[in-house]
Design an enzyme around this catalytic site. Structure first.
Site, mmCIF file in Angstrom:
data_model
loop_
_atom_site.group_PDB
_atom_site.id
_atom_site.type_symbol
_atom_site.label_atom_id
_atom_site.label_comp_id
_atom_site.label_asym_id
_atom_site.label_seq_id
_atom_site.Cartn_x
_atom_site.Cartn_y
_atom_site.Cartn_z
ATOM 1 N N HIS A 61 -50.523 -34.237 -32.086
ATOM 2 C CA HIS A 61 -50.677 -34.320 -33.823
ATOM 3 C C HIS A 61 -52.018 -33.605 -33.877
ATOM 4 C CE1 HIS A 61 -50.015 -35.846 -37.987
ATOM 5 N NE2 HIS A 61 -50.855 -35.051 -38.164
ATOM 6 N N HIS A 63 -54.246 -30.492 -35.880
ATOM 7 C CA HIS A 63 -54.503 -29.430 -36.905
ATOM 8 C C HIS A 63 -55.624 -28.518 -36.533
ATOM 9 C CE1 HIS A 63 -52.473 -31.561 -40.228
ATOM 10 N NE2 HIS A 63 -52.841 -32.532 -39.354
ATOM 11 N N LEU A 64 -55.279 -27.256 -36.123
ATOM 12 C CA LEU A 64 -56.120 -26.088 -35.687
ATOM 13 C C LEU A 64 -56.578 -25.342 -36.770
ATOM 14 C CD1 LEU A 64 -54.238 -24.967 -32.396
ATOM 15 C CD2 LEU A 64 -56.345 -26.308 -32.605
ATOM 16 N N ASP A 153 -46.274 -31.853 -42.417
ATOM 17 C CA ASP A 153 -47.559 -32.659 -42.468
ATOM 18 C C ASP A 153 -48.643 -32.052 -42.940
ATOM 19 O OD1 ASP A 153 -49.200 -35.115 -41.615
ATOM 20 O OD2 ASP A 153 -50.294 -33.765 -40.321
ATOM 21 N N HIS A 233 -48.803 -40.529 -37.718
ATOM 22 C CA HIS A 233 -49.884 -41.518 -37.757
ATOM 23 C C HIS A 233 -49.764 -42.796 -38.662
ATOM 24 C CE1 HIS A 233 -49.584 -39.000 -41.641
ATOM 25 N NE2 HIS A 233 -50.176 -38.040 -41.380
ATOM 26 N N ASP A 306 -54.145 -36.981 -34.738
ATOM 27 C CA ASP A 306 -54.452 -36.381 -36.072
ATOM 28 C C ASP A 306 -55.451 -35.476 -36.073
ATOM 29 O OD1 ASP A 306 -53.737 -35.409 -38.801
ATOM 30 O OD2 ASP A 306 -53.907 -37.253 -39.606
ATOM 31 N N GLY A 325 -59.455 -36.535 -43.560
ATOM 32 C CA GLY A 325 -59.383 -35.923 -42.234
ATOM 33 C C GLY A 325 -60.481 -36.633 -41.293
HETATM 34 N N1 LIG Z 1 -54.918 -36.512 -41.885
HETATM 35 C C1 LIG Z 1 -55.613 -36.079 -42.735
HETATM 36 O O1 LIG Z 1 -56.424 -36.788 -43.462
HETATM 37 N N2 LIG Z 1 -55.800 -34.739 -43.004
HETATM 38 C C2 LIG Z 1 -54.747 -33.835 -42.619
HETATM 39 C C3 LIG Z 1 -53.369 -33.889 -43.050
HETATM 40 C C4 LIG Z 1 -52.502 -34.885 -42.527
HETATM 41 O O2 LIG Z 1 -52.445 -35.245 -41.394
HETATM 42 O O3 LIG Z 1 -51.735 -35.479 -43.585
HETATM 43 C C5 LIG Z 1 -55.529 -32.354 -42.757
HETATM 44 O O4 LIG Z 1 -54.751 -31.432 -42.483
HETATM 45 O O5 LIG Z 1 -56.548 -32.129 -42.864
HETATM 46 ZN ZN LIG Z 2 -50.244 -36.564 -42.240
HETATM 47 ZN ZN LIG Z 3 -51.828 -34.536 -39.632
#
Ligand SMILES: NC(=O)N[C@@H](CC(=O)O)C(=O)O
Ligand SMILES: [Zn+2]
Ligand SMILES: [Zn+2]
Length: 429
Positions: A61, A63-64, A153, A233, A306, A325
């Site tokens: 999990h 986010h790139l 997500d 998560h 995450d 995030g």
């Molecule tokens: N987890 C987060 O707080 N943010 C994630 C989005 C997500 O995982 O739902 C993001 O893309 O910034």
């Molecule tokens: Zn999420």
């Molecule tokens: Zn996420």
């Protein structure tokens, strides 16, 4: 890479093969060649005496941010952060711009990741076009183009009818649907967990029921569709209980926990700490303990970060408006090792949750040191302590609640397909 790499005298822990012993690990032409005796001379030797040697970690999990928000992170910086954290395979979420909702984007991400060449990058395809929650994507085509699971997500698949269709369709091909479980009608406007801290700070909260109610709904739909359903998560006591019950019933339900949810509580945001603002929010001590119990009893099979990098400009604007995030790739291992130190998990169980278990759920070939497998290896010292300095982190995102905190457990080497991609605190290549 060509040549022979010997990782000498390390404590090899490979849950996929039930290995837990001090031995030599031989890598030849990028593949695991032998564990123990091997006839030959090494071109390069890593002395792993006193260290743990395990399969390269998998983080399912991440986010790139590429394409679309490269100032927050890109495939190269994210890959570099991954190997600095001992992670050699990542799954990247579809909330990019454009979204990973059509094959072209998935192929573009995979091609760019190969060019960077530091770690495996497996895209997670969107469930609905534009993550709008209305029209299903071409999941089959996305799967053919390398997507290993499906999720919206960043957003929940909020519409029950659409979720039902998504689960039914995914189920016919054995695809897994990953849900960001959040009932927006309960959480709208919230920035942190709803409870005494939100009251104290005068900031709107997001109740645990926002997560629990959606997990409950989805489990009913997954049961009906006989579908593979994975909760992203997980953060609440109620959510963990629901997943435990579903699994006991034999449903194909699984879940993951992020280090911040088992290491921290809502009290972290006291002082209006925007770096502790995350979705789902850091919860109560009871929730944290429930997540830990879920990890202990196997309800939660996977640890995933995450990793959600944001630019300072998106964070420094007060708790209510700051982006959600926390970055996680470079702190995943030390924070998670606390589960071993406190006796919650054995070292092999912990490593399984970051290697063999996500590999099995996603059908990845990585996460093992089987002879013949691509030699993705993480070497770490479980006892070394160090202090996290966000400015020294490799990720472009500096949004961590652990800045200035002492970490125990240090990745000393990361090997990708037989090539040393991280050593002596530096990413190579
Ligand atoms: N987890 C987060 O707080 N943010 C994630 C989005 C997500 O995982 O739902 C993001 O893309 O910034
Ligand atoms: Zn999420
Ligand atoms: Zn996420």
């Amino acid at each position: 890479m060509s040549g022979k790499l010997l990782i000498k005298n390390g404590h090899i822990i490979d849950p996929a093969n039930g290995l837990d012993e001090v031995a030599n690990l031989w890598i030849v032409e990028g593949k695991v060649a032998a564990i123990g005796a091997y006839d030959g001379e090494a071109d390069e030797v890593i002395d792993a005496d006193g260290k743990i040697v395990c399969p390269g970690l998998i983080d399912m999990h991440v986010h790139l941010r590429e394409p679309g928000q490269e100032w927050k992170e890109d495939i190269e910086s994210g890959s570099r952060a991954a190997v600095a954290g001992g992670v050699t395979s990542i799954c990247c979420m579809p909330n990019t711009g454009p979204h990973i909702d059509h094959a072209g984007i998935a192929l573009q991400i995979i091609a760019r990741a190969r060019q960077v060449g530091l770690c495996n990058v497996h895209p997670i395809g969107a469930v609905t076009k534009n993550l709008e929650g209305k029209e299903l994507t071409e999941m089959r085509e996305l799967s053919r183009c390398g997507c290993v699971a499906f999720s919206d997500d960043g957003l929940p698949i909020w519409h029950a009818g659409v979720m039902r269709k998504a689960l039914e369709y995914a189920s016919s091909f054995g695809f897994m649907v990953i849900q960001h479980a959040e009932e927006k009608q309960l959480t709208a406007g919230g920035a942190i967990n709803e409870g005494w801290v939100s009251t104290q700070l005068g900031v709107s909260g997001m109740p645990a029921e926002g997560e629990d109610s959606m997990i409950a709904r989805d489990i009913m739909l997954a049961r009906r569709a006989d579908a593979r359903y994975h909760v992203a998560h997980i953060s609440t006591q109620g959510g963990v209980a629901l997943v435990r019950k579903a699994r006991a019933e034999g449903l194909k339900v699984s879940t993951e926990a992020a280090p911040h949810h088992f290491a921290l509580t809502e009290e972290e945001v006291l002082g209006y700490n925007v770096d502790a603002k995350v979705s789902p929010p850091l919860r109560t001590e009871a929730d944290r303990l429930a997540v830990i119990e879920g990890l202990r009893d196997g309800t939660i099979e996977v640890i995933a970060t995450d990793h959600a990098p944001h630019h300072e400009d998106d964070k420094r604007c007060g708790l209510s408006c700051a982006a959600f995030g926390i970055v996680g790739l470079e702190t995943m291992l030390p924070v998670s090792l606390e589960l071993v130190r406190s006796g919650v998990l054995t070292m092999p169980d912990l490593i399984a949750k970051m290697t063999a278990n996500p590999a099995r759920l996603l059908g990845l070939e990585s996460g093992t040191l089987s002879v013949g497998a691509e030699a993705d290896v993480t070497i770490f010292d479980a006892d070394t302590t160090w202090v996290l300095d966000r400015e020294k982190m490799v990720s472009k995102g500096k949004n961590t609640p652990w800045h200035g905190k002492e970490m125990t457990g240090l990745v000393t080497h990361t090997v990708k397909a037989g090539r040393i991609v991280f050593a002596e605190g530096e990413v190579r290549g």
